[in-house]
Scaffold this motif. Sequence first.
Motif, PDB file in Angstrom:
ATOM      1  N   GLY A  33      75.960  68.980   2.934  1.00 48.13           N
ATOM      2  CA  GLY A  33      75.936  67.689   3.690  1.00 48.13           C
ATOM      3  C   GLY A  33      75.194  67.828   5.033  1.00 48.13           C
ATOM      4  O   GLY A  33      74.351  68.989   5.007  1.00 48.13           O
ATOM      5  N   LEU A  34      75.651  67.198   6.114  1.00 50.90           N
ATOM      6  CA  LEU A  34      74.754  67.096   7.314  1.00 50.90           C
ATOM      7  C   LEU A  34      75.834  67.031   8.470  1.00 50.90           C
ATOM      8  O   LEU A  34      76.775  66.454   8.391  1.00 50.90           O
ATOM      9  CB  LEU A  34      73.988  66.161   7.615  1.00 50.90           C
ATOM     10  CG  LEU A  34      72.642  65.845   6.416  1.00 50.90           C
ATOM     11  CD1 LEU A  34      72.167  64.436   6.773  1.00 50.90           C
ATOM     12  CD2 LEU A  34      71.674  67.067   6.589  1.00 50.90           C
ATOM     13  N   VAL A  35      75.374  67.912   9.550  1.00 51.48           N
ATOM     14  CA  VAL A  35      75.728  67.185  10.944  1.00 51.48           C
ATOM     15  C   VAL A  35      74.912  66.454  11.521  1.00 51.48           C
ATOM     16  O   VAL A  35      73.514  66.718  11.767  1.00 51.48           O
ATOM     17  CB  VAL A  35      76.240  68.727  11.873  1.00 51.48           C
ATOM     18  CG1 VAL A  35      76.632  68.286  12.989  1.00 51.48           C
ATOM     19  CG2 VAL A  35      76.846  69.864  10.976  1.00 51.48           C
ATOM     20  N   SER A  36      75.169  65.173  11.916  1.00 50.64           N
ATOM     21  CA  SER A  36      74.579  64.107  12.240  1.00 50.64           C
ATOM     22  C   SER A  36      74.917  63.666  13.712  1.00 50.64           C
ATOM     23  O   SER A  36      75.990  63.332  14.137  1.00 50.64           O
ATOM     24  CB  SER A  36      74.460  62.941  11.455  1.00 50.64           C
ATOM     25  OG  SER A  36      73.549  62.048  11.688  1.00 50.64           O
ATOM     26  N   CYS A  37      74.014  63.941  14.614  1.00 54.74           N
ATOM     27  CA  CYS A  37      74.588  63.791  16.090  1.00 54.74           C
ATOM     28  C   CYS A  37      73.640  62.608  16.663  1.00 54.74           C
ATOM     29  O   CYS A  37      72.422  62.534  16.453  1.00 54.74           O
ATOM     30  CB  CYS A  37      74.126  65.091  16.900  1.00 54.74           C
ATOM     31  SG  CYS A  37      74.973  66.511  16.158  1.00 54.74           S
ATOM     32  N   HIS A  38      74.282  61.715  17.444  1.00 52.78           N
ATOM     33  CA  HIS A  38      73.597  60.390  17.802  1.00 52.78           C
ATOM     34  C   HIS A  38      73.875  60.388  19.291  1.00 52.78           C
ATOM     35  O   HIS A  38      74.889  60.819  19.864  1.00 52.78           O
ATOM     36  CB  HIS A  38      74.053  59.208  17.008  1.00 52.78           C
ATOM     37  CG  HIS A  38      74.035  59.267  15.616  1.00 52.78           C
ATOM     38  ND1 HIS A  38      75.239  59.657  14.773  1.00 52.78           N
ATOM     39  CD2 HIS A  38      72.905  59.209  15.014  1.00 52.78           C
ATOM     40  CE1 HIS A  38      74.767  59.701  13.782  1.00 52.78           C
ATOM     41  NE2 HIS A  38      73.065  59.521  13.541  1.00 52.78           N
ATOM     42  N   ASN A  39      72.849  59.702  20.144  1.00 51.75           N
ATOM     43  CA  ASN A  39      73.317  59.431  21.690  1.00 51.75           C
ATOM     44  C   ASN A  39      72.525  57.921  21.763  1.00 51.75           C
ATOM     45  O   ASN A  39      71.731  57.491  21.157  1.00 51.75           O
ATOM     46  CB  ASN A  39      72.238  60.434  22.288  1.00 51.75           C
ATOM     47  CG  ASN A  39      73.032  60.522  23.738  1.00 51.75           C
ATOM     48  OD1 ASN A  39      74.043  61.130  23.747  1.00 51.75           O
ATOM     49  ND2 ASN A  39      72.445  60.140  24.702  1.00 51.75           N
ATOM     50  N   HIS A  40      73.464  57.252  22.736  1.00 54.22           N
ATOM     51  CA  HIS A  40      72.955  55.887  22.965  1.00 54.22           C
ATOM     52  C   HIS A  40      71.523  55.634  23.690  1.00 54.22           C
ATOM     53  O   HIS A  40      70.862  54.891  23.316  1.00 54.22           O
ATOM     54  CB  HIS A  40      74.101  55.015  23.876  1.00 54.22           C
ATOM     55  CG  HIS A  40      73.883  53.909  24.146  1.00 54.22           C
ATOM     56  ND1 HIS A  40      73.046  53.422  25.320  1.00 54.22           N
ATOM     57  CD2 HIS A  40      74.190  52.613  23.517  1.00 54.22           C
ATOM     58  CE1 HIS A  40      72.788  52.041  25.300  1.00 54.22           C
ATOM     59  NE2 HIS A  40      73.699  51.624  24.182  1.00 54.22           N
ATOM     60  N   ASP A  41      71.344  56.724  24.505  1.00 54.59           N
ATOM     61  CA  ASP A  41      70.073  56.984  25.251  1.00 54.59           C
ATOM     62  C   ASP A  41      69.500  58.053  24.705  1.00 54.59           C
ATOM     63  O   ASP A  41      69.696  58.861  24.004  1.00 54.59           O
ATOM     64  CB  ASP A  41      70.339  56.861  26.921  1.00 54.59           C
ATOM     65  CG  ASP A  41      71.283  55.752  27.281  1.00 54.59           C
ATOM     66  OD1 ASP A  41      70.903  54.719  27.085  1.00 54.59           O
ATOM     67  OD2 ASP A  41      72.282  55.939  28.046  1.00 54.59           O
ATOM     68  N   PRO A  42      67.981  57.990  25.080  1.00 58.43           N
ATOM     69  CA  PRO A  42      67.080  59.250  24.709  1.00 58.43           C
ATOM     70  C   PRO A  42      67.677  60.369  25.515  1.00 58.43           C
ATOM     71  O   PRO A  42      68.292  60.287  26.310  1.00 58.43           O
ATOM     72  CB  PRO A  42      65.905  58.850  25.477  1.00 58.43           C
ATOM     73  CG  PRO A  42      65.813  57.375  25.451  1.00 58.43           C
ATOM     74  CD  PRO A  42      66.995  56.891  25.918  1.00 58.43           C
ATOM     75  N   LYS A  43      67.697  61.464  24.717  1.00 56.03           N
ATOM     76  CA  LYS A  43      68.019  62.853  25.271  1.00 56.03           C
ATOM     77  C   LYS A  43      67.312  63.970  24.617  1.00 56.03           C
ATOM     78  O   LYS A  43      66.975  63.941  23.315  1.00 56.03           O
ATOM     79  CB  LYS A  43      69.640  62.924  24.766  1.00 56.03           C
ATOM     80  CG  LYS A  43      70.441  64.105  25.109  1.00 56.03           C
ATOM     81  CD  LYS A  43      71.827  63.974  24.644  1.00 56.03           C
ATOM     82  CE  LYS A  43      72.519  65.239  25.203  1.00 56.03           C
ATOM     83  NZ  LYS A  43      72.504  65.538  26.741  1.00 56.03           N
ATOM     84  N   ARG A  44      67.025  64.815  25.408  1.00 55.18           N
ATOM     85  CA  ARG A  44      66.383  66.104  24.720  1.00 55.18           C
ATOM     86  C   ARG A  44      67.511  67.520  24.727  1.00 55.18           C
ATOM     87  O   ARG A  44      68.251  67.391  25.596  1.00 55.18           O
ATOM     88  CB  ARG A  44      65.262  66.412  25.903  1.00 55.18           C
ATOM     89  CG  ARG A  44      63.915  65.789  25.947  1.00 55.18           C
ATOM     90  CD  ARG A  44      63.229  65.880  25.073  1.00 55.18           C
ATOM     91  NE  ARG A  44      62.614  67.488  25.149  1.00 55.18           N
ATOM     92  CZ  ARG A  44      61.803  67.855  26.123  1.00 55.18           C
ATOM     93  NH1 ARG A  44      61.123  66.934  26.626  1.00 55.18           N
ATOM     94  NH2 ARG A  44      61.280  68.888  26.124  1.00 55.18           N
ATOM     95  N   VAL A  45      67.249  68.108  23.674  1.00 53.83           N
ATOM     96  CA  VAL A  45      68.189  69.181  23.593  1.00 53.83           C
ATOM     97  C   VAL A  45      67.294  70.509  23.258  1.00 53.83           C
ATOM     98  O   VAL A  45      66.444  70.515  22.756  1.00 53.83           O
ATOM     99  CB  VAL A  45      69.103  69.059  22.206  1.00 53.83           C
ATOM    100  CG1 VAL A  45      69.965  70.181  21.862  1.00 53.83           C
ATOM    101  CG2 VAL A  45      70.052  67.922  22.389  1.00 53.83           C
ATOM    102  N   PRO A  46      67.310  71.215  24.285  1.00 45.54           N
ATOM    103  CA  PRO A  46      66.482  72.525  24.153  1.00 45.54           C
ATOM    104  C   PRO A  46      66.504  73.182  22.660  1.00 45.54           C
ATOM    105  O   PRO A  46      67.415  73.021  22.133  1.00 45.54           O
ATOM    106  CB  PRO A  46      67.034  73.478  25.340  1.00 45.54           C
ATOM    107  CG  PRO A  46      67.912  72.655  25.995  1.00 45.54           C
ATOM    108  CD  PRO A  46      68.310  71.620  25.240  1.00 45.54           C
ATOM    109  N   LEU A  47      65.467  73.874  22.342  1.00 47.18           N
ATOM    110  CA  LEU A  47      65.559  74.558  20.969  1.00 47.18           C
ATOM    111  C   LEU A  47      66.475  75.567  20.922  1.00 47.18           C
ATOM    112  O   LEU A  47      66.856  75.746  19.918  1.00 47.18           O
ATOM    113  CB  LEU A  47      63.896  75.114  20.967  1.00 47.18           C
ATOM    114  CG  LEU A  47      63.606  75.824  19.803  1.00 47.18           C
ATOM    115  CD1 LEU A  47      63.926  75.059  18.524  1.00 47.18           C
ATOM    116  CD2 LEU A  47      62.187  76.694  19.686  1.00 47.18           C
ATOM    117  N   GLN A  48      66.733  76.178  22.113  1.00 49.20           N
ATOM    118  CA  GLN A  48      67.677  77.603  21.823  1.00 49.20           C
ATOM    119  C   GLN A  48      68.985  76.936  21.692  1.00 49.20           C
ATOM    120  O   GLN A  48      69.968  77.413  20.904  1.00 49.20           O
ATOM    121  CB  GLN A  48      67.756  78.118  23.234  1.00 49.20           C
ATOM    122  CG  GLN A  48      66.756  79.241  23.435  1.00 49.20           C
ATOM    123  CD  GLN A  48      66.920  80.324  22.467  1.00 49.20           C
ATOM    124  OE1 GLN A  48      66.944  80.322  21.544  1.00 49.20           O
ATOM    125  NE2 GLN A  48      66.909  81.430  23.193  1.00 49.20           N
TER     126      GLN A  48
END
Length: 750
Positions: free
Chosen positions: A279-294
Amino acid sequence: MNQHSTAARLSLDLTACDREPIHIVGSVQPHGFLLALDAAGTIVQASTNAPASAAIGTRLGAAFPELDALVHRYLDGGAIQDGATYLRTVALGSEEARLFYEVAAHRVDDLVVLELEETDDASGNAGLDALTPRLRAFVERLHAAGSVEDLCQLLAEDIRHVTGFDRALVYRFDRDWHGTVLAESGNGVLPSYLDLRFPASDIPAQARELYRRNRLRIIPDAGYRPVPIRPGTTPGGRPLDLSQSVLRSVSPVHVEYMRNMGTMASMSVSILVDGALWGLVSCHNHDPKRVPLQARNACDFLTQIFALQLSAKVRGEQAEQRLALGQVQARLLAYMAEEESFIDGLLNHPDDVLALVNASGAAVVTADRCRLLGSTPPEREVRALYEWLSERGEADDVVATDALSEDFLRAGAIADRASGLLAISISKKYASYVLWFRPEVVRTVKWGGNPVKPAHPDPEGGPDRLHPRKSFEIWKETVKGRSMPWSVPEVEAAKDLRASVLGIVLRRAEELAAMSEELQRSNKELEAFSYSVSHDLRAPFRHIVGYSNLLKNREGANLSDKGRHYVETIIEAAFSAGTLVDNLLTFSQMGRHALNKVSGDLNGLVEEVRRKVLRDVPPDRTVRWEIGPLGRVHADPVMLRLVLENLLSNAVKYTRGREPAVVAVERLPPQDHEAVFVVRDNGVGFDMAYVEKLFGVFQRLHRVEEFEGTGIGLANVRRIVERHGGRTWAEGEPGRGARFYFTLPLREEA
């Protein structure tokens, strides 16, 4: 455009979507830049947003001295694995315009691909240090989770906490690659998708393969403009494979899909269980969003721990089920071992047969028997299933389905009892099956939008341009024709039972073979003894008859009436004994001579035998013969003549006193690939209570004073017919005649 061409166009476009080469798109997302290095450390490809110093043909050490040492350590460590490896956070640029980048590397053939993402964390460690307590607490809570759904909920909550996305879903694939949302954590900004199902077309096959190979993917801004990679091909002349890339640009169809969902940023983490995409963990955000590589790597770490715990929980549940089913199987094996026929061991214990795989009904079906247990379809439908399974051949020793009507259309009419089928073949030579059934379980499935219309073509964008579906409103579907699925331990229990049954059959076959070998040896000894005795007795009986006739003829005048009576009695007894010895000799020779089968006309052979039998019929008797068309047979003519002589002479003998006597010979319709023949008369008949004695040696149902004979003729008939591969049986009624049947294999007819 007519309906047919529209459907064809849509089918073509969807197929094109499935074939879209999303791993060689030739561009990256703009929140970082990409460099490809050859074995000498020379930059051979770069995204167009890379710093000006990263010119094609430049050595990495000259362009970015800070990166050169990182790459050497990466190569010296021999790090060749699926997915990108985080190296460290570096600062690039002048003191006045210094930027921090998280550096990741992976290998593509003989190239090293570096990807650098901008970050606000100069140390590269603060994010991970802050997450460590959360990771430790997550592991502790996983052990306390009571179900798979609880595990999924913990994962959704922790990943949303780490990333800060508006919504995190845990999404599981089924056997058809449709996905169901098992758990969700959200802040209310985006709508809930919990318990919704999404069609397989949302994630085509090549995308699923990328999810399997590269566990992490992020799209910080769905409105991005792709940054091309220059030059367009590697030094080897091929597009750069971005399967392991963290910056890889995504399909325009997927970007539009995100917009239609109302999300501008997304991240996914693949859940792999034993190497397969679960399966997958699928994450969503209403606005643009950066998540650091770490932080993304921390999510990957959380997901891998979850997958291990999930696998352990599933294995534990399966182990418990295997243990319970193993106890049922042990009882069934004991029952089968106690019975003369192992099938009786199953039929006499229906509760355990059903409990072995948690079925509601079962059937044991062979070519000539069909025994039903529990709640099953009617016998005629079970027979149809048996024929269908038999036609599938040896490739399907075990068949398991929870949607039988999809493979066997006729099963739609019996869905209430047999939507699920688990079948095992219990014979390697003959079609024999044990079948288990499960009833239909009607349920309502909630889809995230209409799954029948996953995408629609763009009339203006050309045949290869697709628009994904726009509506994700709940769409309900009633699913019919499916049962509860068979679990892995249940299918394994059926396979184990099959192996045990074949083992029992093999062991008993070996025992029968040993007994058969001993019987053959004994029969040969008896035949040799019978032949020897019969042969040696012929001469003494002939001497008795010969000398008694001499005594009668030469000394007849000197004998009294009583003396002559004694001599005639001796002659008659000796003649009868001689005839008996001759018949015994014939019987013993029956198994000693090889069959010489040829094709011939049975009517011609019957006519020869009829004329021979009539020679011994007194002129004052009337015998009416009724001989039908008998066709051709493939048999030993000498032995078949003996069969006909015995049957026709018996018919003439036992119709003595009937006016007229009627003897008929007919060919009946074939049975089980056999030609069937009957010799019928209107004679004295016999009582069916003694029918089993008819074909035995020395067995007579009438006194010798009434009808002469030695009681060996019908034994010869049976032995000859069985040597040809046929069968014999008889029917009769006292005073109303008899019918003697014999068969010959049809497959050997000319």
